[in-house]
Design a protein around this motif. Structure first.
Motif, short mmCIF file in Angstrom:
data_model
loop_
_atom_site.label_atom_id
_atom_site.label_comp_id
_atom_site.label_asym_id
_atom_site.label_seq_id
_atom_site.Cartn_x
_atom_site.Cartn_y
_atom_site.Cartn_z
N VAL A 275 17.43 15.84 -6.38
CA VAL A 275 18.60 15.69 -5.50
C VAL A 275 18.16 15.65 -4.03
N LEU A 276 17.22 16.54 -3.66
CA LEU A 276 16.76 16.59 -2.27
C LEU A 276 16.06 15.30 -1.85
N LEU A 277 15.44 14.60 -2.79
CA LEU A 277 14.79 13.32 -2.47
C LEU A 277 15.78 12.31 -1.90
N ASP A 278 17.03 12.44 -2.26
CA ASP A 278 18.05 11.51 -1.76
C ASP A 278 18.69 11.98 -0.46
N VAL A 279 18.26 13.13 0.04
CA VAL A 279 18.81 13.67 1.28
C VAL A 279 17.91 13.35 2.47
N ALA B 131 7.82 9.25 6.07
CA ALA B 131 6.92 10.40 6.00
C ALA B 131 7.56 11.56 5.24
N ALA B 132 8.86 11.79 5.51
CA ALA B 132 9.56 12.87 4.81
C ALA B 132 9.69 12.57 3.33
N LEU B 133 9.98 11.32 3.01
CA LEU B 133 10.09 10.93 1.61
C LEU B 133 8.77 11.11 0.88
N LEU B 134 7.68 10.71 1.52
CA LEU B 134 6.36 10.84 0.93
C LEU B 134 6.02 12.32 0.68
N ALA B 135 6.32 13.17 1.66
CA ALA B 135 6.03 14.60 1.51
C ALA B 135 6.85 15.23 0.38
N LEU B 136 8.12 14.86 0.31
CA LEU B 136 8.97 15.45 -0.73
C LEU B 136 8.62 14.91 -2.11
N ARG B 137 8.16 13.67 -2.17
CA ARG B 137 7.67 13.13 -3.46
C ARG B 137 6.51 13.98 -3.96
N ALA B 138 5.64 14.39 -3.03
CA ALA B 138 4.51 15.23 -3.43
C ALA B 138 4.99 16.59 -3.91
N LEU B 139 5.96 17.17 -3.22
CA LEU B 139 6.50 18.47 -3.63
C LEU B 139 7.18 18.36 -4.99
N TRP B 140 7.97 17.29 -5.17
CA TRP B 140 8.60 17.09 -6.47
C TRP B 140 7.54 16.95 -7.58
N GLY B 141 6.42 16.30 -7.24
CA GLY B 141 5.38 16.09 -8.24
C GLY B 141 4.83 17.38 -8.82
N LEU B 142 4.85 18.47 -8.03
CA LEU B 142 4.42 19.76 -8.58
C LEU B 142 5.32 20.18 -9.73
N ALA B 143 6.63 20.00 -9.54
CA ALA B 143 7.57 20.36 -10.61
C ALA B 143 7.48 19.38 -11.77
N THR C 15 0.83 -1.20 0.00
CA THR C 15 0.00 0.00 0.00
C THR C 15 0.86 1.25 0.00
N GLU C 16 1.90 1.26 0.84
CA GLU C 16 2.79 2.42 0.91
C GLU C 16 3.58 2.60 -0.39
N ILE C 17 3.94 1.48 -1.03
CA ILE C 17 4.61 1.59 -2.33
C ILE C 17 3.70 2.32 -3.31
N GLY C 18 2.43 1.97 -3.30
CA GLY C 18 1.47 2.66 -4.17
C GLY C 18 1.31 4.13 -3.79
N LEU C 19 1.35 4.42 -2.48
CA LEU C 19 1.18 5.80 -2.04
C LEU C 19 2.31 6.70 -2.50
N LEU C 20 3.52 6.17 -2.60
CA LEU C 20 4.63 6.99 -3.09
C LEU C 20 4.37 7.45 -4.52
N MET C 21 3.78 6.58 -5.33
CA MET C 21 3.42 6.99 -6.67
C MET C 21 2.24 7.95 -6.64
N SER C 22 1.25 7.64 -5.79
CA SER C 22 0.06 8.48 -5.73
C SER C 22 0.38 9.89 -5.24
N ALA C 23 1.33 10.03 -4.31
CA ALA C 23 1.70 11.36 -3.81
C ALA C 23 2.22 12.24 -4.93
N ALA C 24 3.08 11.67 -5.76
CA ALA C 24 3.62 12.45 -6.89
C ALA C 24 2.51 12.79 -7.89
N LEU C 25 1.64 11.83 -8.16
CA LEU C 25 0.61 12.06 -9.17
C LEU C 25 -0.48 13.00 -8.67
#
Length: 392
Positions: free
Chosen positions: A88-92, A97-109, A43-53
């Protein structure tokens, strides 16, 4: 156009979107490493994709307005720079929770680059040439994803991925974006990709013509199928004891399908709506077969065939939408937003169904149904005058 665009100006959206594709999919190539590092499930694997989308969807409204007022070359420069920095920040960051949030921020770009790049192409090409270029554009997105699927396991194997934080997984996407940034910086003063003169930013009601709405339904099926297959193909292969790189093969198939689909419309003068209808009918049959089959040789063939079927009409859908409204950027933004609403839901739903049932049958059945809806929408496009200009 009074001046022919330079080759570099025409190549920039393709280069930029390939780097976006890498960041979208690289993590999905190493689900076991991710689940082990964070103690999460499918489920969390799917959420990482869903956050970006989800972010892809949210950014489409401002993107549509900006493309109605500003040259796409400059917008593409700013968006690609933001995408590269966030990759780059995604790897920092560390912690799920932090990864999920940053995936969403990256998704805007990432969503901004995707839509602006398609609008960029619509302003440099017209007719069947536009369909061919939109197909190539979509193919570059999936090619970037295929590179991610090929590279990410090697990063894990070499010890360069340590629970994402302090590792290297997304940063290669920034490297892939560098050529586009160089070219865009050089071409940033171009006037060939400015909005049509004499028009002002359209309202939602003026942009959402019936043709755009029908094209959006087609894109819902296409992108939801593509994203869900891409997200879970590695885990699906493991379930049926396939040790070869089925994930890479599937994304390379998508790359080939998108590129050749647009070229086929161009070469053989196939009407875009009928091309979409035929492809999505084949996709529906493939997903229905996957939902109803147990383990058999077809379980290896059908995912590849399904990915091909949902990939070949990519350029045709974007061309129909761009030609169906005065503001091509706003129309493309509507289509991208609609498709990604479905795409952000389907991976999470598929993951939950997989956790609950132990199989992907229910998820495949949902995808079959979406493609049946797309067949109907494309047929309506092909049998009446809803599309303003793009009947071939």
């Amino acid at each position: 156009m009074t001046t022919r665009p330079t080759r570099s100006l025409r190549l920039t959206p393709h280069l930029a979107v390939a780097s976006v594709g890498y960041v979208v999919f690289a993590y999905a190539a190493v689900p076991d490493a991710l689940m082990a590092a964070y103690g999460v499930g499918f489920t969390e694997i799917g959420l990482l994709m869903s956050a970006a989308l989800a972010a892809f969807v949210l950014v489409q409204a401002p993107t549509g307005r900006l493309t109605s007022k500003t040259a796409t070359t400059r917008l593409l420069l700013y968006g690609t720079a933001a995408h590269a920095l966030l990759a780059v920040l995604l790897d920092v960051v560390s912690g799920f929770a932090a990864l999920l949030a940053l995936r969403a921020l990256w998704g805007l770009a990432g969503g901004f680059v995707l839509s602006v790049g398609a609008t960029h192409i619509a302003r440099l090409y017209s007719g069947q040439a536009a369909t061919r270029q939109q197909g190539l554009y979509g193919g570059m997105l999936t090619l970037g994803g295929a590179v991610g699927f090929a590279v990410a396991p090697a990063l894990v194997e070499e010890g360069l991925l340590h629970g994402f934080g302090s590792g290297l997984l997304h940063s290669p996407g920034a490297v892939l974006a560098t050529p586009a940034l160089v070219v865009l910086a050089r071409e940033r003063h171009d006037t060939l990709t400015v909005p049509k003169s004499g028009t002002s930013p359209g309202t939602f009601s003026s942009t959402l013509t019936l043709a755009v709405a029908l094209a959006s339904l087609c894109y819902v099926a296409i992108i939801a199928s593509y994203i869900t297959l891409s997200t879970f193909i590695t885990a699906y292969a493991a379930d049926i004891d396939v040790t070869g790189p089925l994930n890479v093969a599937v994304l390379l198939t998508a790359t080939l399908g998108r590129a050749t689909g647009g070229a086929a419309v161009f070469q053989f003068s196939i009407g875009d709506p009928w091309f979409i209808a035929g492809a999505t009918a084949l996709a529906a049959a493939c997903f229905a077969g996957l939902a109803g089959l147990g383990t058999s040789p077809l379980t290896l063939v059908l995912p590849v065939a399904a990915m091909l079927a949902v990939s070949v009409p990519f350029g045709a859908v974007f061309s129909v939408a761009a030609d169906a409204a005065v503001h091509e950027g706003a129309a493309i933004a509507v289509v991208v937003a609609a498709g990604n609403v479905a795409a952000l839901v389907l991976p999470a739903v598929t993951g939950m169904l997989r956790d609950a049932t132990g199989t992907y049958a229910s998820g495949f059945a949902l995808l079959a149904g979406l493609n049946v809806v797309a067949v109907g929408a494309a047929t309506l496009l092909g049998t009446n005058r809803f599309s303003q200009t793009h009947q071939t």
